[in-house]
Design a protein around this motif. Structure first.
Motif, PDB file in Angstrom:
ATOM      1  N   ALA A 154      -5.593  -7.475   0.722  1.00  0.00           N
ATOM      2  CA  ALA A 154      -6.612  -7.721   1.753  1.00  0.00           C
ATOM      3  C   ALA A 154      -7.808  -8.410   1.112  1.00  0.00           C
ATOM      4  O   ALA A 154      -7.915  -8.514  -0.111  1.00  0.00           O
ATOM      5  CB  ALA A 154      -7.032  -6.402   2.396  1.00  0.00           C
ATOM      6  N   ALA A 155      -8.710  -8.874   1.951  1.00  0.00           N
ATOM      7  CA  ALA A 155      -9.933  -9.482   1.429  1.00  0.00           C
ATOM      8  C   ALA A 155     -10.713  -8.453   0.623  1.00  0.00           C
ATOM      9  O   ALA A 155     -10.585  -7.243   0.832  1.00  0.00           O
ATOM     10  CB  ALA A 155     -10.777 -10.014   2.583  1.00  0.00           C
ATOM     11  N   GLU A 186      -5.646  -1.803  -6.591  1.00  0.00           N
ATOM     12  CA  GLU A 186      -5.325  -2.778  -5.540  1.00  0.00           C
ATOM     13  C   GLU A 186      -5.308  -4.197  -6.104  1.00  0.00           C
ATOM     14  O   GLU A 186      -4.474  -5.017  -5.726  1.00  0.00           O
ATOM     15  CB  GLU A 186      -6.340  -2.679  -4.410  1.00  0.00           C
ATOM     16  CG  GLU A 186      -6.243  -1.396  -3.582  1.00  0.00           C
ATOM     17  CD  GLU A 186      -7.191  -1.405  -2.404  1.00  0.00           C
ATOM     18  OE1 GLU A 186      -7.536  -2.508  -1.944  1.00  0.00           O
ATOM     19  OE2 GLU A 186      -7.587  -0.322  -1.953  1.00  0.00           O
ATOM     20  N   LEU A 188      -5.371   0.579   8.185  1.00  0.00           N
ATOM     21  CA  LEU A 188      -4.499  -0.563   7.895  1.00  0.00           C
ATOM     22  C   LEU A 188      -4.026  -1.234   9.188  1.00  0.00           C
ATOM     23  O   LEU A 188      -3.907  -2.464   9.253  1.00  0.00           O
ATOM     24  CB  LEU A 188      -3.299  -0.105   7.068  1.00  0.00           C
ATOM     25  CG  LEU A 188      -3.582   0.402   5.652  1.00  0.00           C
ATOM     26  CD1 LEU A 188      -2.275   0.744   4.938  1.00  0.00           C
ATOM     27  CD2 LEU A 188      -4.359  -0.633   4.847  1.00  0.00           C
ATOM     28  N   TYR A 191       0.800  -1.227   0.000  1.00  0.00           N
ATOM     29  CA  TYR A 191       0.000   0.000   0.000  1.00  0.00           C
ATOM     30  C   TYR A 191       0.835   1.280   0.000  1.00  0.00           C
ATOM     31  O   TYR A 191       0.415   2.297  -0.530  1.00  0.00           O
ATOM     32  CB  TYR A 191      -0.936   0.011   1.218  1.00  0.00           C
ATOM     33  CG  TYR A 191      -2.105  -0.927   1.100  1.00  0.00           C
ATOM     34  CD1 TYR A 191      -3.168  -0.625   0.260  1.00  0.00           C
ATOM     35  CD2 TYR A 191      -2.147  -2.107   1.827  1.00  0.00           C
ATOM     36  CE1 TYR A 191      -4.249  -1.487   0.151  1.00  0.00           C
ATOM     37  CE2 TYR A 191      -3.222  -2.968   1.732  1.00  0.00           C
ATOM     38  CZ  TYR A 191      -4.269  -2.660   0.883  1.00  0.00           C
ATOM     39  OH  TYR A 191      -5.333  -3.507   0.780  1.00  0.00           O
ATOM     40  N   LEU A 234      -6.789  -3.345  10.471  1.00  0.00           N
ATOM     41  CA  LEU A 234      -6.937  -4.573   9.684  1.00  0.00           C
ATOM     42  C   LEU A 234      -5.702  -5.466   9.800  1.00  0.00           C
ATOM     43  O   LEU A 234      -5.639  -6.500   9.119  1.00  0.00           O
ATOM     44  CB  LEU A 234      -7.185  -4.221   8.213  1.00  0.00           C
ATOM     45  CG  LEU A 234      -8.500  -3.511   7.894  1.00  0.00           C
ATOM     46  CD1 LEU A 234      -8.541  -3.067   6.438  1.00  0.00           C
ATOM     47  CD2 LEU A 234      -9.685  -4.421   8.200  1.00  0.00           C
ATOM     48  N   GLU A 235      -4.747  -5.054  10.628  1.00  0.00           N
ATOM     49  CA  GLU A 235      -3.502  -5.792  10.860  1.00  0.00           C
ATOM     50  C   GLU A 235      -2.680  -5.948   9.585  1.00  0.00           C
ATOM     51  O   GLU A 235      -1.959  -6.930   9.393  1.00  0.00           O
ATOM     52  CB  GLU A 235      -3.800  -7.165  11.478  1.00  0.00           C
ATOM     53  CG  GLU A 235      -4.475  -7.091  12.836  1.00  0.00           C
ATOM     54  CD  GLU A 235      -4.696  -8.462  13.457  1.00  0.00           C
ATOM     55  OE1 GLU A 235      -4.486  -9.469  12.743  1.00  0.00           O
ATOM     56  OE2 GLU A 235      -5.052  -8.530  14.638  1.00  0.00           O
ATOM     57  N   LEU A 236      -2.803  -4.960   8.701  1.00  0.00           N
ATOM     58  CA  LEU A 236      -1.981  -4.947   7.492  1.00  0.00           C
ATOM     59  C   LEU A 236      -0.695  -4.155   7.696  1.00  0.00           C
ATOM     60  O   LEU A 236       0.231  -4.241   6.878  1.00  0.00           O
ATOM     61  CB  LEU A 236      -2.778  -4.344   6.320  1.00  0.00           C
ATOM     62  CG  LEU A 236      -4.007  -5.145   5.886  1.00  0.00           C
ATOM     63  CD1 LEU A 236      -4.813  -4.367   4.858  1.00  0.00           C
ATOM     64  CD2 LEU A 236      -3.576  -6.501   5.315  1.00  0.00           C
ATOM     65  N   ALA A 242     -12.708  -5.759   2.490  1.00  0.00           N
ATOM     66  CA  ALA A 242     -11.804  -4.777   3.100  1.00  0.00           C
ATOM     67  C   ALA A 242     -11.173  -3.883   2.029  1.00  0.00           C
ATOM     68  O   ALA A 242     -11.012  -2.676   2.231  1.00  0.00           O
ATOM     69  CB  ALA A 242     -10.716  -5.483   3.904  1.00  0.00           C
ATOM     70  N   SER A 243     -10.829  -4.468   0.879  1.00  0.00           N
ATOM     71  CA  SER A 243     -10.243  -3.676  -0.208  1.00  0.00           C
ATOM     72  C   SER A 243     -11.240  -2.660  -0.740  1.00  0.00           C
ATOM     73  O   SER A 243     -10.872  -1.526  -1.075  1.00  0.00           O
ATOM     74  CB  SER A 243      -9.774  -4.596  -1.337  1.00  0.00           C
ATOM     75  OG  SER A 243      -8.732  -5.445  -0.891  1.00  0.00           O
TER      76      SER A 243
END
Length: 526
Positions: A78-79, A70, A139, A35, A142-144, A82-83
Motif C-alpha cells: 500500500a502507499a 511491510e 484492508l 498481509y 483500502l480496497e486491498l 496507508a502502510s
C-alpha cells in the motif's frame, strides 16, 4: 514480573530485528495480497516486549518493526501513509492484548498454573479475533482485500496470528526471562531430551511422509512426543518439543508444495497440539511445585513433632552434665586432682557429645529428612516413650499399662520412633478422655511377627473407628482436633515406612493402632 523494565536502545533493536526475522521466516502462502499468511509468530515477540516493558515503551519500536516488515518482507503493498496507519493499528492491537495479559501481575503468572494458562489462551484467542476483524475491515476499506472475501480473510488472519502467538509465545517468554532460560537449559541438558526431540522429528516425518493425500489423518502421532516431554519435564519440555515440531513444519512447507488450505489445516491442528502440551506441562509443573511444598511442610511439621522427643533426649545429658559439674566443684573443693576428677570430666565430655549428637539429628532431619539408625532396645524405647505420659494419664484417671514385651532391639532412629509412639499415645489418651472414669484404659503390648518383625499395639477403650474414618485417618491435613494440623499420623506412617515397617488402624469399637517394625530379638517374656 510484577513491574516493567526499562526499554533501552539495544532492546528496541532486538525487538525490531527479531520481528523482521520471524515475519520473513513465516511469509508463505499469502492470501489477498501479502498481509495474510497461515502462520505469523512475530506478534508473539511483540507481546513479550509489551509485557516486559509496558505498552507505552514497546509501542513505538513495535509499530516501526511492523512498518519495516511491510517494506522489506511484504514489498510495501500500500502507499506509505496507508502502510504507516496499518502498522500503527496492528501495533495498537498487540499492545492492547499485552495490556490485558499484563493485568494484574505483569504477565508473570501466565504459565505458572492452570488458571494462568487458560486466561492467557482466552485473551489471545479473543484479542487476535478482534484485531483480525478490525485489520481486515481496514484492508477492505483500502480496497486491498475484496469485500466479498472479508470473512475468509478474517478467518485466515485470525488463525495465522492466533496460532503463531500460541505456539511461539511461551518459548519467546522463557528466552527473555532469566528463570525461563534456566529452566530451558536444565531441560535441554536432561538425558531424555534428545529422545523426545528425536521422537518429535520422527513423528513429523511420518505425518508429512503421507502428506495431504491422506488429509493428514496421522497428525495425532505428534501428540505422543509433546505429551511425553510435558509429562517428563513440564512446560519447559513441552516448549522445546513444540519448537522442534513447528520448525519442522515450516521447513516441510518450504520444501514441499503444500497448498494454502493444507497449511492452514496443519496450523490449526498444530495450535491444538501445542496448547494441549503446554497445559499438560503447566499441570505437571504445578503438581511438582505443590508436592515440593507439601514435602517441605511435612518436614517442618515432623521437626516440630520431634522437638518433644528431642527435648526429652536432651534432658538426660544436660541433667548429667549438671550433676558431673557439681561433682567436679565438690572434688576441687576437697583438693581432688587425681583419677576421680579426670573420670568425672571424661563423663562430662561424653555427655556433651551425646547432646551434640541429638541436636545434629534434629538439624539433619530438618534439612533433608535423613535418619541415623542405631540399635534401640524395645523395652527402653517403650519405657522412655511412656514415661512422659505417666503423670498426665494419672491426672486424667487413665490406666496406662505396658505389658511384657519380647527381648530384643530395633535398628532405628530413636527420636523418630519416639515421635510415633508419643503421637499414638497422645491420641489414645484423647480418645478415652470422654469415657467414664472406670473405663479409661490404654494398653501397650508387643508380639513377634515371624522371626524378624515386631508388632507394637496401642489399644484404648475409646469409641473406636468406622471404616470410612479409618480410610481417611492417615491423609495429610485431616484432623478431628480443632487445634490439630492433621499431620501427626501421616508423619508417623511415613517414619514407620522409612524404617521398613508400617502403621495402620483397625476398625472396631475400640481404638487399636499397630506399628510393625523390623526386629532383632528372641522369645517373648511372660
Amino acid at each position: 514480573m510484577s513491574t516493567t523494565s526499562r526499554l533501552g536502545w539495544a532492546d528496541a533493536l532486538l525487538l525490531i530485528a527479531g520481528y523482521l526475522a520471524l515475519d520473513w521466516t513465516s511469509f508463505f502462502h499469502p492470501l489477498h495480497g501479502p498481509y495474510i499468511t497461515p502462520w505469523n509468530p512475530a506478534p508473539a515477540l511483540g507481546l513479550v516486549f509489551v509485557l516486559r516493558y509496558g505498552w507505552k515503551a514497546a509501542l513505538p519500536p513495535l509499530a516501526l518493526a511492523v512498518l519495516l516488515a511491510e517494506i522489506w518482507v511484504h514489498s510495501l503493498p500500500a502507499a506509505l501513509p496507508a502502510s504507516i496507519a496499518i502498522a500503527v493499528l496492528v501495533a495498537l492491537g498487540y499492545a492492547a492484548i499485552g495490556g490485558v495479559l499484563g493485568r494484574p501481575s505483569g504477565g508473570s503468572g501466565m504459565f505458572s498454573d492452570r488458571s494462568g494458562i487458560l486466561r492467557w489462551l482466552a485473551i489471545v484467542v479473543a484479542g487476535t479475533l478482534l484485531t483480525s476483524l478490525l485489520f481486515v475491515l481496514v484492508l477492505v476499506g483500502l480496497e486491498l482485500v475484496p469485500a466479498s472475501a472479508w470473512r475468509e480473510a478474517v478467518g485466515r488472519y485470525w488463525i495465522g496470528d492466533g496460532v503463531g502467538i500460541l505456539v511461539s509465545m511461551p518459548l519467546l517468554w522463557m528466552l527473555c526471562d532469566e528463570r525461563g532460560r534456566l529452566l530451558l537449559l536444565v531441560a535441554a541438558k536432561r538425558p531424555d531430551t534428545p529422545a523426545y526431540l528425536l521422537a518429535a522429528a520422527a513423528a513429523l516425518w511420518g505425518v508429512v511422509g503421507f502428506g495431504a493425500d491422506t488429509d493428514f489423518k496421522y497428525f495425532y502421532l505428534l501428540f505422543l512426543p509433546i505429551i511425553w516431554a510435558a509429562a517428563r519435564q513440564g512446560l519447559a519440555g513441552a516448549v522445546l518439543s513444540a519448537a522442534v515440531i513447528q520448525v519442522g513444519i515450516i521447513i516441510v512447507v518450504h520444501l514441499q508444495d503444500f497448498s494454502a488450505i493444507s497449511v492452514v489445516e496443519i496450523q490449526v491442528v498444530t495450535g491444538v497440539l501445542v496448547v494441549t502440551g503446554f497445559f499438560v506441562g503447566v499441570v505437571v509443573d504445578e503438581q511438582q511445585r505443590i508436592s515440593a511444598e507439601l514435602r517441605h511442610t511435612l518436614r517442618l511439621a515432623a521437626a516440630g513433632e520431634m522437638a518433644g522427643a528431642l527435648a526429652h533426649e536432651l534432658n538426660q545429658p544436660i541433667t548429667a552434665l549438671s550433676a558431673y559439674g557439681s561433682a567436679c566443684e565438690e572434688l576441687l573443693a576437697r583438693g581432688e586432682t587425681g583419677a576421680r576428677l579426670k573420670e568425672t570430666i571424661r563423663l562430662m565430655v561424653a555427655e556433651s557429645y551425646r547432646a551434640a549428637e541429638v541436636v545434629r539429628r534434629l538439624r539433619d532431619f530438618f534439612r533433608t529428612g535423613t535418619t541415623r539408625l542405631e540399635q534401640v532396645p524395645l523395652r527402653d524405647l517403650l519405657a522412655v516413650a511412656t514415661a512422659s505420659f505417666a503423670k498426665p494419664a494419672a491426672s486424667a484417671g487413665v490406666t496406662l499399662t505396658v505389658e511384657p514385651v519380647p527381648e530384643g532391639a530395633l535398628l532405628a532412629d530413636r527420636p523418630q520412633l519416639e515421635v510415633v509412639l508419643r503421637n499414638l499415645l497422645a491420641n489414645a489418651l484423647a480418645a478415652v478422655s470422654e469415657q467414664p472414669a472406670d473405663r479409661r484404659l490404654v494398653t501397650i503390648s508387643a508380639a513377634l511377627e515371624g522371626s524378624d518383625r515386631i508388632c507394637i499395639k496401642i489399644e484404648d477403650s475409646g469409641p473406636g473407628l468406622s471404616g470410612s474414618a479409618a480410610a481417611r485417618l492417615f491423609e495429610p491435613f485431616k484432623s478431628s482436633k480443632s487445634s490439630g494440623l492433621g499431620l501427626g499420623l501421616a508423619i508417623s506412617r511415613a517414619i514407620a515406612e522409612a524404617h521398613g515397617g508400617n502403621l495402620w488402624a483397625e476398625v472396631g469399637d475400640r481404638g487399636v493402632f499397630r506399628l510393625l517394625l523390623p526386629f532383632e530379638g528372641g522369645t517373648a517374656n511372660a
